[in-house]
Design an enzyme around this catalytic site. Structure first.
Site, PDB file in Angstrom:
ATOM      1  N   CYS A   1       0.746  -1.195  -0.078  1.00 50.89           N
ATOM      2  CA  CYS A   1       0.010  -0.003   0.008  1.00 50.89           C
ATOM      3  C   CYS A   1       0.862   1.097  -0.263  1.00 50.89           C
ATOM      4  CB  CYS A   1      -1.151   0.029   1.390  1.00 50.89           C
ATOM      5  SG  CYS A   1      -1.588   1.493   1.713  1.00 50.89           S
TER       6      CYS A   1
ATOM      7  N   CYS B   1       0.163   4.033   2.608  1.00 50.56           N
ATOM      8  CA  CYS B   1       0.610   3.573   3.910  1.00 50.56           C
ATOM      9  C   CYS B   1       1.907   4.084   4.253  1.00 50.56           C
ATOM     10  CB  CYS B   1       0.384   1.897   4.033  1.00 50.56           C
ATOM     11  SG  CYS B   1      -1.069   1.431   3.875  1.00 50.56           S
TER      12      CYS B   1
END
Length: 112
Positions: A35, A38
């Site tokens: 991700c 993230c």
């Protein structure tokens, strides 16, 4: 390193003990390796962990390793940051947010 002492990686075996049973509020960063956003949130969480370390706990949950935790709190997209207080989700934000937004959540958890 120093950060890992403040921010614990928690999983299904220790989530209850580390997060739900904590006497302090705990910010949980739900993330995954793949991700991109993230990775943008991680350094902000690291900074906040240093600043709030005596008042708030910090934990990371890898949603690929702990899918049951993610689904039990309806974490659909990541990053999702949830502040737990007294064993329950108190506030959350989804997606990348600037540091001041996350600080507001932490301050709110401490104020109440």
């Amino acid at each position: 390193g120093e950060m890992s002492e403040i921010i614990r990686n928690v999983g299904e075996h220790d989530f209850k003990e580390r997060v739900l049973d904590s006497k302090h509020p705990v910010l949980v960063d739900f993330w995954a390796v793949w991700c991109g956003p993230c990775r943008m949130v991680a350094p902000i969480v690291d900074e906040l962990a240093g600043e709030y370390k005596d008042k708030i706990g910090f934990a990371k949950v890898n949603v690929d390793d702990a899918p049951k935790i993610a689904s039990s709190y309806n974490v659909m997209s990541i990053p999702t940051l949830i502040v737990f207080k007294g064993g329950k989700p108190f506030e959350q934000v989804v997606g990348y947010r600037p540091k001041k937004d996350i600080q507001k959540l932490l301050d709110k958890a401490l104020a109440q």
